[in-house]
Design a protein around this motif. Structure first.
Motif, PDB file in Angstrom:
ATOM      1  N   SER A 245      19.776 -12.322 -25.241  1.00 29.43           N
ATOM      2  CA  SER A 245      18.492 -13.002 -25.038  1.00 29.43           C
ATOM      3  C   SER A 245      17.629 -12.783 -26.283  1.00 29.43           C
ATOM      4  O   SER A 245      17.600 -11.673 -26.849  1.00 29.43           O
ATOM      5  CB  SER A 245      17.766 -12.461 -23.812  1.00 29.43           C
ATOM      6  N   ASN A 247      13.676 -13.269 -27.577  1.00 34.22           N
ATOM      7  CA  ASN A 247      12.294 -13.496 -27.172  1.00 34.22           C
ATOM      8  C   ASN A 247      12.218 -13.913 -25.692  1.00 34.22           C
ATOM      9  O   ASN A 247      11.471 -14.831 -25.304  1.00 34.22           O
ATOM     10  CB  ASN A 247      11.617 -14.528 -28.071  1.00 34.22           C
ATOM     11  N   GLY A 248      13.037 -13.265 -24.825  1.00 37.11           N
ATOM     12  CA  GLY A 248      13.029 -13.475 -23.379  1.00 37.11           C
ATOM     13  C   GLY A 248      13.866 -14.637 -22.912  1.00 37.11           C
ATOM     14  O   GLY A 248      13.955 -14.891 -21.706  1.00 37.11           O
ATOM     15  N   THR A 249      14.511 -15.376 -23.812  1.00 39.29           N
ATOM     16  CA  THR A 249      15.310 -16.537 -23.425  1.00 39.29           C
ATOM     17  C   THR A 249      16.785 -16.222 -23.618  1.00 39.29           C
ATOM     18  O   THR A 249      17.225 -15.983 -24.764  1.00 39.29           O
ATOM     19  CB  THR A 249      14.925 -17.765 -24.261  1.00 39.29           C
ATOM     20  N   PRO A 250      17.563 -16.198 -22.500  1.00 39.87           N
ATOM     21  CA  PRO A 250      18.999 -15.938 -22.634  1.00 39.87           C
ATOM     22  C   PRO A 250      19.710 -17.101 -23.304  1.00 39.87           C
ATOM     23  O   PRO A 250      19.375 -18.263 -23.124  1.00 39.87           O
ATOM     24  CB  PRO A 250      19.481 -15.760 -21.197  1.00 39.87           C
ATOM     25  N   LYS A 251      20.729 -16.776 -24.084  1.00 40.36           N
ATOM     26  CA  LYS A 251      21.562 -17.814 -24.707  1.00 40.36           C
ATOM     27  C   LYS A 251      22.627 -18.216 -23.709  1.00 40.36           C
ATOM     28  O   LYS A 251      23.092 -17.424 -22.891  1.00 40.36           O
ATOM     29  CB  LYS A 251      22.193 -17.286 -26.008  1.00 40.36           C
ATOM     30  N   THR A 252      22.992 -19.453 -23.730  1.00 39.35           N
ATOM     31  CA  THR A 252      23.976 -19.966 -22.780  1.00 39.35           C
ATOM     32  C   THR A 252      25.360 -19.369 -23.004  1.00 39.35           C
ATOM     33  O   THR A 252      26.151 -19.262 -22.058  1.00 39.35           O
ATOM     34  CB  THR A 252      24.053 -21.498 -22.903  1.00 39.35           C
TER      35      THR A 252
END
Length: 313
Positions: A245, A247-252
């Protein structure tokens, strides 16, 4: 011998000019007629042409004058003028024909022709050297062309940064060891397995449980863009993965921690390897998280993380 008159003069005492002196006149010296000098003197004068080589003049008794073959000043019977001889002497001065051609002025060696020939030779040599310098040999042309034109590999190859430059670029970007990470969900520090490069050989263990997580707060990103995140991990000879992740966004797509080196199963010390993934960062501070979520295979330990610039695709 006593001083005095020794009598008639002898040939040794002849003086053709004795008649000019008083003592000569006293001795009877007379001006020359047929002979000259003192009386009974020996005359050695001969008319031109009288003397002939190979013949000996007739001798006369001592004290007598030999018979003159011709009177002084008179032609001798045996004399012949040069012009009366066969071929005769020239009667008038004649000019000697000059050498080097008929009717022309006398000339010495043909120095003008020699000079022209020398100049022609020098000119030919100079021209030959000039032509050789201008044209050159085929080998010289090949060498010049090889030097002037770069090879195909040189034309198509752009300078690549050296290993030291790449190292400097990596150093300028942030790096972190395991013990500097923030640990959550049961993750802990350990140093039992040898081979970790982090300070003190410390690595993150306990990451194999769902909910375990490590967080890296990245400071000092000077420019927004794509970067490569490298992770050094250890596995026991089996593939693993984790959720990444930024900045709080998980990668697919999960972070792949496969057994790239083909290390033997169960051997943690030989299972240390590297992997990487592309992350998009903003200028300033960013957060990067690795976590064990449902569906992940998290049987791995974590050693170090670092950033490099992402090369263009």
């Amino acid at each position: 011998m006593t001083p005095g008159n020794n009598g008639p003069s002898t040939p040794e005492d002849d003086d053709p000019f004795g008649y000019l002196y008083a003592d000569g006149q006293a001795r009877g010296a007379q001006p020359p007629t047929g002979g000259y000098g003192y009386p009974n003197s020996v005359s050695r004068v001969r008319t031109v042409g009288e003397r002939q080589y190979g013949q000996q003049a007739p001798s006369a008794p001592y004290g007598q004058v030999p018979q003159q073959q011709g009177a002084y000043g008179r032609p001798n019977a045996h004399y012949a003028a040069p012009e009366t001889l066969p071929g005769g002497a020239p009667t008038a001065p004649q000019h000697q024909q000059p050498a080097g051609g008929s009717g022309g002025r006398g000339r010495g060696p043909n120095t003008k022709g020699l000079l022209i020939g020398a100049i022609a030779v020098v000119a030919a040599v100079v021209i030959g050297i000039g032509v050789a310098m201008m044209n050159g040999s085929p080998d010289d042309k090949k060498d010049d062309q090889a030097t002037a034109a770069p090879s195909q590999s040189q034309q198509n190859t752009t300078p690549s940064p050296s290993s030291s430059e790449s190292g400097d670029a990596e150093v300028k970007l942030p790096t972190i060891d395991a013990k500097a990470l923030r640990l959550e969900g049961g993750a802990t520090l350990a140093s039992d397995v040898k081979g970790a490069k982090a300070d003190g050989g410390v690595y993150v263990a306990g990451f194999n449980a769902v909910g375990a997580k490590v967080t890296w707060t990245v400071n000092g990103i000077k420019e927004k863009g794509s970067y490569r995140l490298y992770v050094r991990y250890g596995i026991p000879g089996a593939d693993a993965n984790a959720t990444l992740s930024v900045n709080g966004t998980p990668k697919t797509q999960p972070l792949n921690m496969k057994n790239f080196g083909g290390t033997p199963a169960g051997d943690w010390e030989k299972g240390w390897q590297n992997t990487w993934a592309v992350v998009n960062l903003t200028e300033g501070t960013n957060t990067i998280e690795l976590s064990c979520q449902q569906g992940n295979q998290c049987n791995a330990v974590l050693d170090q993380m670092w950033l490099t610039t992402d090369p263009p695709a």
